[in-house]
Design a protein around this motif. Structure first.
Motif, PDB file in Angstrom:
ATOM      1  N   TYR A  22      -4.977   1.845  -1.669  1.00 54.92           N
ATOM      2  CA  TYR A  22      -5.665   1.079  -0.805  1.00 54.92           C
ATOM      3  C   TYR A  22      -5.190  -0.407  -0.854  1.00 54.92           C
ATOM      4  CZ  TYR A  22      -7.937   5.584  -0.149  1.00 54.92           C
ATOM      5  OH  TYR A  22      -8.485   6.927   0.075  1.00 54.92           O
ATOM      6  N   PRO A  23      -5.487  -1.039   0.373  1.00 59.75           N
ATOM      7  CA  PRO A  23      -5.098  -2.722   0.038  1.00 59.75           C
ATOM      8  C   PRO A  23      -6.555  -3.099  -0.765  1.00 59.75           C
ATOM      9  CG  PRO A  23      -5.150  -2.088   2.266  1.00 59.75           C
ATOM     10  CD  PRO A  23      -5.693  -0.891   1.625  1.00 59.75           C
ATOM     11  N   GLY A  24      -6.148  -4.208  -1.708  1.00 59.31           N
ATOM     12  CA  GLY A  24      -7.221  -4.877  -2.569  1.00 59.31           C
ATOM     13  C   GLY A  24      -6.474  -5.436  -3.623  1.00 59.31           C
ATOM     14  N   ALA A  25      -7.237  -5.733  -4.653  1.00 61.68           N
ATOM     15  CA  ALA A  25      -6.800  -6.260  -5.785  1.00 61.68           C
ATOM     16  C   ALA A  25      -7.406  -5.716  -7.134  1.00 61.68           C
ATOM     17  CB  ALA A  25      -7.054  -7.807  -5.995  1.00 61.68           C
ATOM     18  N   THR A  49      -1.944  -7.277  -6.653  1.00 64.63           N
ATOM     19  CA  THR A  49      -2.401  -7.223  -5.088  1.00 64.63           C
ATOM     20  C   THR A  49      -1.767  -6.281  -4.569  1.00 64.63           C
ATOM     21  OG1 THR A  49      -3.127  -9.541  -5.557  1.00 64.63           O
ATOM     22  CG2 THR A  49      -2.835  -8.623  -3.175  1.00 64.63           C
ATOM     23  N   ILE A  50      -2.345  -5.250  -3.694  1.00 59.86           N
ATOM     24  CA  ILE A  50      -2.039  -4.256  -2.876  1.00 59.86           C
ATOM     25  C   ILE A  50      -2.140  -4.930  -1.312  1.00 59.86           C
ATOM     26  CG2 ILE A  50      -2.110  -1.873  -2.126  1.00 59.86           C
ATOM     27  CD1 ILE A  50      -1.565  -2.473  -5.422  1.00 59.86           C
ATOM     28  N   GLU A  51      -0.940  -4.861  -0.848  1.00 64.83           N
ATOM     29  CA  GLU A  51      -1.049  -5.355   0.585  1.00 64.83           C
ATOM     30  C   GLU A  51      -1.124  -4.374   1.561  1.00 64.83           C
ATOM     31  OE1 GLU A  51       2.546  -8.095   0.853  1.00 64.83           O
ATOM     32  OE2 GLU A  51       1.167  -9.971   0.367  1.00 64.83           O
ATOM     33  N   ASP A  52      -1.734  -4.502   2.779  1.00 70.16           N
ATOM     34  CA  ASP A  52      -1.755  -3.506   3.811  1.00 70.16           C
ATOM     35  C   ASP A  52      -0.355  -3.427   4.482  1.00 70.16           C
ATOM     36  OD1 ASP A  52      -2.901  -1.719   5.615  1.00 70.16           O
ATOM     37  OD2 ASP A  52      -3.891  -3.214   6.777  1.00 70.16           O
ATOM     38  N   THR A  53       0.124  -1.998   4.593  1.00 69.53           N
ATOM     39  CA  THR A  53       1.193  -1.954   5.119  1.00 69.53           C
ATOM     40  C   THR A  53       0.963  -1.583   6.661  1.00 69.53           C
ATOM     41  OG1 THR A  53       1.075   0.445   4.789  1.00 69.53           O
ATOM     42  CG2 THR A  53       2.313  -1.073   3.087  1.00 69.53           C
ATOM     43  N   GLN A 100       0.787  -1.098   0.015  1.00 73.61           N
ATOM     44  CA  GLN A 100      -0.177   0.075   0.050  1.00 73.61           C
ATOM     45  C   GLN A 100       0.826   1.292   0.016  1.00 73.61           C
ATOM     46  OE1 GLN A 100      -2.698   0.221   3.523  1.00 73.61           O
ATOM     47  NE2 GLN A 100      -3.418   2.175   2.706  1.00 73.61           N
ATOM     48  N   GLY A 101       0.585   2.535  -0.749  1.00 69.05           N
ATOM     49  CA  GLY A 101       1.272   3.542  -0.745  1.00 69.05           C
ATOM     50  C   GLY A 101       2.466   3.609  -1.839  1.00 69.05           C
ATOM     51  N   ASP A 102       2.649   2.287  -2.420  1.00 70.19           N
ATOM     52  CA  ASP A 102       3.983   2.391  -3.194  1.00 70.19           C
ATOM     53  C   ASP A 102       3.945   3.318  -4.710  1.00 70.19           C
ATOM     54  OD1 ASP A 102       5.507   0.156  -2.095  1.00 70.19           O
ATOM     55  OD2 ASP A 102       4.967  -1.293  -3.513  1.00 70.19           O
ATOM     56  N   ASN A 103       4.905   3.745  -4.929  1.00 69.23           N
ATOM     57  CA  ASN A 103       4.909   4.563  -5.980  1.00 69.23           C
ATOM     58  C   ASN A 103       6.125   4.055  -6.783  1.00 69.23           C
ATOM     59  OD1 ASN A 103       5.069   6.848  -8.003  1.00 69.23           O
ATOM     60  ND2 ASN A 103       5.895   8.399  -6.830  1.00 69.23           N
TER      61      ASN A 103
END
Length: 111
Positions: free
Chosen positions: A82-85, A107-111, A11-14
């Protein structure tokens, strides 16, 4: 049939990711091809839907090594917020043929 490649990000990756487009395990020469990427919440969402992110060479896609079929895609920060796919596909247009070359889930993982 497109290759399936799933990606996991935080989450939040750029960030960007690089893919290699192949056919029968051989790199496709992209020298005269047009490549686009689409990232959307679900594979059933239309590519032109306002919620879909269409990425072109003008908006974050770079063909980094045409002879080796390599493309780099900037992942929009709206996708990683946000986390999710998210479903994505990388579409290759060469001559009169347009077809997905690679698809999968981000897939976006919660950080």
């Amino acid at each position: 049939m497109p290759a399936t490649v799933n990606v996991t990000l935080s989450q939040g990756d750029n960030t960007t990711r690089t893919w290699q487009i192949t056919s029968n395990h051989t790199a496709l020469d992209l020298t005269s091809a047009t490549v686009t990427a689409v990232i959307k919440r679900d594979q059933h969402v239309d590519d032109d839907d306002p919620t879909a992110h269409r990425i072109t060479t003008d908006t974050g896609l770079t063909i980094t090594d045409p002879a080796q079929g390599k493309v780099k895609v900037r992942i929009p920060t709206q996708v990683t917020a946000y986390p999710g796919a998210w479903y994505y596909k990388i579409v290759l247009q060469a001559g009169d043929d347009t077809e997905p070359a690679i698809c999968g889930w981000i897939t976006i993982e919660d950080t």
